[in-house]
Motif scaffolding. Structure first.
Motif, PDB file in Angstrom:
ATOM      1  N   HIS A 187       0.822  -1.208   0.000  1.00  0.00           N
ATOM      2  CA  HIS A 187       0.000   0.000   0.000  1.00  0.00           C
ATOM      3  C   HIS A 187       0.859   1.262   0.000  1.00  0.00           C
ATOM      4  O   HIS A 187       0.555   2.243   0.654  1.00  0.00           O
ATOM      5  CB  HIS A 187      -0.964   0.025   1.178  1.00  0.00           C
ATOM      6  N   THR A 188       1.948   1.199  -0.715  1.00  0.00           N
ATOM      7  CA  THR A 188       2.832   2.356  -0.810  1.00  0.00           C
ATOM      8  C   THR A 188       3.089   2.658  -2.278  1.00  0.00           C
ATOM      9  O   THR A 188       2.818   1.851  -3.150  1.00  0.00           O
ATOM     10  CB  THR A 188       4.182   2.088  -0.114  1.00  0.00           C
ATOM     11  N   ILE A 189       3.624   3.812  -2.521  1.00  0.00           N
ATOM     12  CA  ILE A 189       3.989   4.192  -3.878  1.00  0.00           C
ATOM     13  C   ILE A 189       5.505   4.072  -4.004  1.00  0.00           C
ATOM     14  O   ILE A 189       6.244   4.755  -3.312  1.00  0.00           O
ATOM     15  CB  ILE A 189       3.521   5.630  -4.196  1.00  0.00           C
ATOM     16  N   THR A 190       5.924   3.171  -4.859  1.00  0.00           N
ATOM     17  CA  THR A 190       7.358   2.962  -5.069  1.00  0.00           C
ATOM     18  C   THR A 190       7.654   3.040  -6.550  1.00  0.00           C
ATOM     19  O   THR A 190       6.780   2.854  -7.378  1.00  0.00           O
ATOM     20  CB  THR A 190       7.799   1.589  -4.536  1.00  0.00           C
ATOM     21  N   GLY A 191       8.892   3.263  -6.902  1.00  0.00           N
ATOM     22  CA  GLY A 191       9.257   3.349  -8.303  1.00  0.00           C
ATOM     23  C   GLY A 191      10.419   2.450  -8.638  1.00  0.00           C
ATOM     24  O   GLY A 191      11.187   2.756  -9.530  1.00  0.00           O
ATOM     25  N   GLY A 192      10.572   1.340  -7.950  1.00  0.00           N
ATOM     26  CA  GLY A 192      11.702   0.439  -8.085  1.00  0.00           C
ATOM     27  C   GLY A 192      12.116   0.111  -9.501  1.00  0.00           C
ATOM     28  O   GLY A 192      12.884   0.828 -10.115  1.00  0.00           O
ATOM     29  N   ALA A 193      11.653  -0.973 -10.024  1.00  0.00           N
ATOM     30  CA  ALA A 193      12.057  -1.432 -11.350  1.00  0.00           C
ATOM     31  C   ALA A 193      10.930  -1.191 -12.344  1.00  0.00           C
ATOM     32  O   ALA A 193      10.490  -2.089 -13.050  1.00  0.00           O
ATOM     33  CB  ALA A 193      12.434  -2.895 -11.292  1.00  0.00           C
ATOM     34  N   ALA A 194      10.461   0.039 -12.387  1.00  0.00           N
ATOM     35  CA  ALA A 194       9.339   0.367 -13.270  1.00  0.00           C
ATOM     36  C   ALA A 194       9.690   0.120 -14.728  1.00  0.00           C
ATOM     37  O   ALA A 194       8.866  -0.381 -15.495  1.00  0.00           O
ATOM     38  CB  ALA A 194       8.924   1.818 -13.066  1.00  0.00           C
ATOM     39  N   TRP A 195      10.921   0.413 -15.122  1.00  0.00           N
ATOM     40  CA  TRP A 195      11.319   0.220 -16.514  1.00  0.00           C
ATOM     41  C   TRP A 195      11.285  -1.253 -16.891  1.00  0.00           C
ATOM     42  O   TRP A 195      10.957  -1.606 -18.015  1.00  0.00           O
ATOM     43  CB  TRP A 195      12.708   0.797 -16.761  1.00  0.00           C
ATOM     44  N   LEU A 196      11.581  -2.142 -15.942  1.00  0.00           N
ATOM     45  CA  LEU A 196      11.554  -3.573 -16.215  1.00  0.00           C
ATOM     46  C   LEU A 196      10.117  -4.047 -16.426  1.00  0.00           C
ATOM     47  O   LEU A 196       9.850  -4.856 -17.320  1.00  0.00           O
ATOM     48  CB  LEU A 196      12.204  -4.327 -15.059  1.00  0.00           C
ATOM     49  N   ASN A 197       9.205  -3.532 -15.641  1.00  0.00           N
ATOM     50  CA  ASN A 197       7.802  -3.886 -15.809  1.00  0.00           C
ATOM     51  C   ASN A 197       7.259  -3.370 -17.139  1.00  0.00           C
ATOM     52  O   ASN A 197       6.512  -4.072 -17.812  1.00  0.00           O
ATOM     53  CB  ASN A 197       6.961  -3.332 -14.652  1.00  0.00           C
ATOM     54  N   ILE A 198       7.635  -2.174 -17.502  1.00  0.00           N
ATOM     55  CA  ILE A 198       7.190  -1.618 -18.780  1.00  0.00           C
ATOM     56  C   ILE A 198       7.745  -2.455 -19.928  1.00  0.00           C
ATOM     57  O   ILE A 198       7.036  -2.774 -20.877  1.00  0.00           O
ATOM     58  CB  ILE A 198       7.609  -0.143 -18.898  1.00  0.00           C
ATOM     59  N   LEU A 199       9.014  -2.830 -19.830  1.00  0.00           N
ATOM     60  CA  LEU A 199       9.635  -3.664 -20.851  1.00  0.00           C
ATOM     61  C   LEU A 199       8.920  -5.010 -20.970  1.00  0.00           C
ATOM     62  O   LEU A 199       8.688  -5.515 -22.077  1.00  0.00           O
ATOM     63  CB  LEU A 199      11.113  -3.872 -20.521  1.00  0.00           C
ATOM     64  N   TRP A 200       8.554  -5.587 -19.854  1.00  0.00           N
ATOM     65  CA  TRP A 200       7.848  -6.864 -19.825  1.00  0.00           C
ATOM     66  C   TRP A 200       6.486  -6.747 -20.515  1.00  0.00           C
ATOM     67  O   TRP A 200       6.117  -7.594 -21.330  1.00  0.00           O
ATOM     68  CB  TRP A 200       7.694  -7.317 -18.381  1.00  0.00           C
ATOM     69  N   VAL A 201       5.747  -5.699 -20.224  1.00  0.00           N
ATOM     70  CA  VAL A 201       4.434  -5.491 -20.839  1.00  0.00           C
ATOM     71  C   VAL A 201       4.586  -5.270 -22.343  1.00  0.00           C
ATOM     72  O   VAL A 201       3.830  -5.837 -23.139  1.00  0.00           O
ATOM     73  CB  VAL A 201       3.695  -4.312 -20.170  1.00  0.00           C
ATOM     74  N   VAL A 202       5.564  -4.480 -22.753  1.00  0.00           N
ATOM     75  CA  VAL A 202       5.793  -4.240 -24.180  1.00  0.00           C
ATOM     76  C   VAL A 202       6.161  -5.539 -24.883  1.00  0.00           C
ATOM     77  O   VAL A 202       5.668  -5.829 -25.977  1.00  0.00           O
ATOM     78  CB  VAL A 202       6.870  -3.153 -24.388  1.00  0.00           C
ATOM     79  N   ALA A 203       7.003  -6.354 -24.260  1.00  0.00           N
ATOM     80  CA  ALA A 203       7.393  -7.633 -24.855  1.00  0.00           C
ATOM     81  C   ALA A 203       6.181  -8.550 -25.017  1.00  0.00           C
ATOM     82  O   ALA A 203       6.035  -9.221 -26.047  1.00  0.00           O
ATOM     83  CB  ALA A 203       8.460  -8.307 -24.000  1.00  0.00           C
ATOM     84  N   LEU A 204       5.308  -8.574 -24.032  1.00  0.00           N
ATOM     85  CA  LEU A 204       4.090  -9.388 -24.136  1.00  0.00           C
ATOM     86  C   LEU A 204       3.184  -8.892 -25.252  1.00  0.00           C
ATOM     87  O   LEU A 204       2.619  -9.687 -26.009  1.00  0.00           O
ATOM     88  CB  LEU A 204       3.331  -9.386 -22.809  1.00  0.00           C
ATOM     89  N   LEU A 205       3.047  -7.589 -25.380  1.00  0.00           N
ATOM     90  CA  LEU A 205       2.191  -7.031 -26.425  1.00  0.00           C
ATOM     91  C   LEU A 205       2.762  -7.293 -27.815  1.00  0.00           C
ATOM     92  O   LEU A 205       2.024  -7.662 -28.737  1.00  0.00           O
ATOM     93  CB  LEU A 205       1.991  -5.533 -26.195  1.00  0.00           C
ATOM     94  N   VAL A 206       4.063  -7.130 -27.979  1.00  0.00           N
ATOM     95  CA  VAL A 206       4.693  -7.381 -29.274  1.00  0.00           C
ATOM     96  C   VAL A 206       4.590  -8.865 -29.624  1.00  0.00           C
ATOM     97  O   VAL A 206       4.273  -9.225 -30.773  1.00  0.00           O
ATOM     98  CB  VAL A 206       6.163  -6.905 -29.267  1.00  0.00           C
ATOM     99  N   GLY A 207       4.834  -9.723 -28.671  1.00  0.00           N
ATOM    100  CA  GLY A 207       4.714 -11.159 -28.908  1.00  0.00           C
ATOM    101  C   GLY A 207       3.301 -11.562 -29.282  1.00  0.00           C
ATOM    102  O   GLY A 207       3.087 -12.369 -30.193  1.00  0.00           O
ATOM    103  N   SER A 208       2.325 -11.003 -28.604  1.00  0.00           N
ATOM    104  CA  SER A 208       0.929 -11.299 -28.917  1.00  0.00           C
ATOM    105  C   SER A 208       0.557 -10.812 -30.309  1.00  0.00           C
ATOM    106  O   SER A 208      -0.130 -11.512 -31.055  1.00  0.00           O
ATOM    107  CB  SER A 208       0.003 -10.657 -27.888  1.00  0.00           C
ATOM    108  N   ALA A 209       1.013  -9.629 -30.667  1.00  0.00           N
ATOM    109  CA  ALA A 209       0.722  -9.094 -32.003  1.00  0.00           C
ATOM    110  C   ALA A 209       1.382  -9.942 -33.084  1.00  0.00           C
ATOM    111  O   ALA A 209       0.781 -10.195 -34.137  1.00  0.00           O
ATOM    112  CB  ALA A 209       1.199  -7.640 -32.098  1.00  0.00           C
TER     113      ALA A 209
END
Length: 58
Positions: free
Chosen positions: A18-40
């Motif tokens: 229940h906190t706001i953190t910005g740890g490995a946000a770029w890694l999560n974004i990269l993961w989502v982009v990779a999933l979207l590109v793979g799905s497409a």
């Protein structure tokens, strides 16, 4: 569900703490982009294969 959690972590919202953190946000974004590109890519491949089957070439 995994995509939603990754996006929420990317913007810094953590459900477990229940906190706001910005740890490995770029890694999560990269993961989502990779999933979207793979799905497409798989979607396009399936369309091409369906057309080839309908044309009788496979």
């Amino acid at each position: 569900m995994l995509v939603v959690v990754a996006i929420l972590n990317a913007v810094g919202i953590s459900a477990s703490h229940h906190t706001i953190t910005g740890g490995a946000a770029w890694l999560n974004i990269l993961w989502v982009v990779a999933l979207l590109v793979g799905s497409a890519a798989l979607f396009a491949y399936n369309i091409v294969m369906a057309v080839l089957v309908f044309l009788g070439r496979r």
